[in-house]
Scaffold this motif. Structure first.
Motif, PDB file in Angstrom:
ATOM      1  N   GLN A 116       0.818  -1.201   0.000  1.00  0.00           N
ATOM      2  CA  GLN A 116       0.000   0.000   0.000  1.00  0.00           C
ATOM      3  C   GLN A 116       0.858   1.261   0.000  1.00  0.00           C
ATOM      4  O   GLN A 116       0.524   2.258  -0.648  1.00  0.00           O
ATOM      5  CB  GLN A 116      -0.936  -0.001   1.215  1.00  0.00           C
ATOM      6  CG  GLN A 116      -1.990   1.089   1.162  1.00  0.00           C
ATOM      7  CD  GLN A 116      -3.110   0.847   2.153  1.00  0.00           C
ATOM      8  OE1 GLN A 116      -3.155  -0.192   2.802  1.00  0.00           O
ATOM      9  NE2 GLN A 116      -4.014   1.794   2.279  1.00  0.00           N
ATOM     10  N   SER A 117       1.978   1.212   0.688  1.00  0.00           N
ATOM     11  CA  SER A 117       2.864   2.376   0.741  1.00  0.00           C
ATOM     12  C   SER A 117       3.573   2.628  -0.582  1.00  0.00           C
ATOM     13  O   SER A 117       4.158   3.699  -0.780  1.00  0.00           O
ATOM     14  CB  SER A 117       3.900   2.187   1.858  1.00  0.00           C
ATOM     15  OG  SER A 117       4.703   1.036   1.601  1.00  0.00           O
ATOM     16  N   VAL A 173       1.992   2.154  -3.663  1.00  0.00           N
ATOM     17  CA  VAL A 173       1.031   2.307  -4.754  1.00  0.00           C
ATOM     18  C   VAL A 173       1.348   3.536  -5.601  1.00  0.00           C
ATOM     19  O   VAL A 173       1.385   3.475  -6.830  1.00  0.00           O
ATOM     20  CB  VAL A 173      -0.409   2.384  -4.207  1.00  0.00           C
ATOM     21  CG1 VAL A 173      -1.384   2.767  -5.322  1.00  0.00           C
ATOM     22  CG2 VAL A 173      -0.822   1.046  -3.611  1.00  0.00           C
ATOM     23  N   GLU A 216      -3.614  12.220  -7.124  1.00  0.00           N
ATOM     24  CA  GLU A 216      -3.157  11.508  -5.936  1.00  0.00           C
ATOM     25  C   GLU A 216      -3.000  10.030  -6.284  1.00  0.00           C
ATOM     26  O   GLU A 216      -3.853   9.207  -5.961  1.00  0.00           O
ATOM     27  CB  GLU A 216      -4.152  11.689  -4.784  1.00  0.00           C
ATOM     28  CG  GLU A 216      -4.311  13.134  -4.340  1.00  0.00           C
ATOM     29  CD  GLU A 216      -5.331  13.299  -3.236  1.00  0.00           C
ATOM     30  OE1 GLU A 216      -4.928  13.560  -2.090  1.00  0.00           O
ATOM     31  OE2 GLU A 216      -6.539  13.138  -3.529  1.00  0.00           O
ATOM     32  N   GLU A 224      -1.383   7.707  -5.070  1.00  0.00           N
ATOM     33  CA  GLU A 224      -1.385   6.769  -3.937  1.00  0.00           C
ATOM     34  C   GLU A 224      -2.799   6.351  -3.559  1.00  0.00           C
ATOM     35  O   GLU A 224      -2.993   5.387  -2.826  1.00  0.00           O
ATOM     36  CB  GLU A 224      -0.672   7.379  -2.727  1.00  0.00           C
ATOM     37  CG  GLU A 224      -1.354   8.584  -2.112  1.00  0.00           C
ATOM     38  CD  GLU A 224      -1.059   9.881  -2.857  1.00  0.00           C
ATOM     39  OE1 GLU A 224      -1.561  10.937  -2.416  1.00  0.00           O
ATOM     40  OE2 GLU A 224      -0.309   9.838  -3.859  1.00  0.00           O
ATOM     41  N   ARG A 225      -3.808   7.070  -4.048  1.00  0.00           N
ATOM     42  CA  ARG A 225      -5.205   6.717  -3.785  1.00  0.00           C
ATOM     43  C   ARG A 225      -5.846   6.018  -4.979  1.00  0.00           C
ATOM     44  O   ARG A 225      -7.030   6.192  -5.268  1.00  0.00           O
ATOM     45  CB  ARG A 225      -5.997   7.971  -3.420  1.00  0.00           C
ATOM     46  CG  ARG A 225      -5.525   8.620  -2.131  1.00  0.00           C
ATOM     47  CD  ARG A 225      -6.417   9.770  -1.709  1.00  0.00           C
ATOM     48  NE  ARG A 225      -6.013  10.307  -0.425  1.00  0.00           N
ATOM     49  CZ  ARG A 225      -6.646  11.286   0.204  1.00  0.00           C
ATOM     50  NH1 ARG A 225      -7.710  11.853  -0.353  1.00  0.00           N
ATOM     51  NH2 ARG A 225      -6.209  11.722   1.369  1.00  0.00           N
ATOM     52  N   ARG A 242     -17.559   9.161   3.771  1.00  0.00           N
ATOM     53  CA  ARG A 242     -16.692   8.023   4.067  1.00  0.00           C
ATOM     54  C   ARG A 242     -17.502   6.838   4.578  1.00  0.00           C
ATOM     55  O   ARG A 242     -17.212   5.691   4.238  1.00  0.00           O
ATOM     56  CB  ARG A 242     -15.631   8.416   5.085  1.00  0.00           C
ATOM     57  CG  ARG A 242     -14.529   7.376   5.251  1.00  0.00           C
ATOM     58  CD  ARG A 242     -13.350   7.958   6.005  1.00  0.00           C
ATOM     59  NE  ARG A 242     -12.264   7.001   6.156  1.00  0.00           N
ATOM     60  CZ  ARG A 242     -11.351   6.745   5.222  1.00  0.00           C
ATOM     61  NH1 ARG A 242     -11.423   7.354   4.054  1.00  0.00           N
ATOM     62  NH2 ARG A 242     -10.370   5.887   5.452  1.00  0.00           N
ATOM     63  N   ALA A 245      -7.488  -0.897   0.495  1.00  0.00           N
ATOM     64  CA  ALA A 245      -6.810  -0.243  -0.624  1.00  0.00           C
ATOM     65  C   ALA A 245      -7.679   0.852  -1.219  1.00  0.00           C
ATOM     66  O   ALA A 245      -7.182   1.924  -1.572  1.00  0.00           O
ATOM     67  CB  ALA A 245      -6.466  -1.282  -1.696  1.00  0.00           C
ATOM     68  N   GLU A 296      -7.975   3.679   1.553  1.00  0.00           N
ATOM     69  CA  GLU A 296      -6.719   4.093   2.183  1.00  0.00           C
ATOM     70  C   GLU A 296      -6.836   4.101   3.702  1.00  0.00           C
ATOM     71  O   GLU A 296      -6.604   5.105   4.379  1.00  0.00           O
ATOM     72  CB  GLU A 296      -6.274   5.486   1.698  1.00  0.00           C
ATOM     73  CG  GLU A 296      -5.894   5.536   0.244  1.00  0.00           C
ATOM     74  CD  GLU A 296      -7.075   5.877  -0.642  1.00  0.00           C
ATOM     75  OE1 GLU A 296      -7.919   6.674  -0.208  1.00  0.00           O
ATOM     76  OE2 GLU A 296      -7.160   5.347  -1.762  1.00  0.00           O
TER      77      GLU A 296
END
Length: 214
Positions: A27-28, A30, A90, A92-93, A158, A178, A181
């Protein structure tokens, strides 16, 4: 993005895939993997597809699309990613981006189909009761659905996304983590808090919060 064209293989639902997505892309990592894929790294692209295919398929099939239509949603979602890979604000998302895109594509296809519910599983209707509900039962059922929709719409975004993924789509928790996040360990407690808020909103609206499952 590189001019190289990568073909995404549409994996039919039910085909066994490796769900341990962290084994392919941590995940870190991505965001870095997305950037490498955008720069033309085919191995990075393959890792993305392998890691998130289960999530995309889960979203597509949660809309009760037939096999061919679900496959079209999956293929279009990957195409949208190819088109936008080097423009993601983004990276990472990525999980959340894919989940949102797959949901939008599924809804778009349903609109094109005239909101017809398509299914390859005709047997799902075999257990339907032969007697139609009476008008009072129909009215009560419709009102409960309206109350649920009103209460759900008042939840924070959310909570809405989490409950939709966990309850409606129901992919493995690794894929939920994932997409949103968030740590896997916090999914259960957050789900419980969101359901509690939903119950309170239903009670305030005159509905029965006890109807919300845990």
């Amino acid at each position: 993005m590189s001019a190289v064209v990568w073909a995404t293989v549409v994996r039919p639902r039910g085909t066994r895939v490796d769900r341990a997505w962290a084994g392919r892309v941590e995940q870190s990592e991505v965001g870095d993997t997305v950037r490498r894929a955008a720069a033309g790294d085919k191995a990075a692209w393959d890792a993305i597809v392998e890691s998130f295919s289960g999530l995309v398929w889960s979203i597509a099939t949660s809309y009760r699309l037939g096999q061919a239509d679900a496959a079209e949603v999956v293929q279009t979602t990957w195409l949208r990613l190819v088109e936008n890979l080097d423009r993601l604000r983004e990276p990472e998302r990525l999980g959340g981006w894919l989940a949102t895109t797959a949901g939008r594509e599924a809804l778009r296809l349903l609109r094109l189909r005239g909101r017809e519910i398509v299914t390859d599983d005709e047997g799902r209707f075999d257990d339907a009761p032969s007697a139609l509900p009476n008008p009072e039962e129909t009215a009560l059922g419709a009102e409960r659905k309206r109350q649920m929709r009103r209460a759900f719409a008042k939840l924070p975004e959310r909570c809405r996304r989490l409950l939709h993924l966990v309850i409606v789509v129901s992919p493995p928790y690794a894929e939920v983590a994932a997409a949103l996040e968030m740590p896997i360990g916090s999914i259960g407690p957050t789900r419980a808090r969101c359901l509690d808020r939903l119950r309170k909103l239903l009670d305030a609206d005159g509905g029965s919060g006890s109807a919300v499952g845990c």
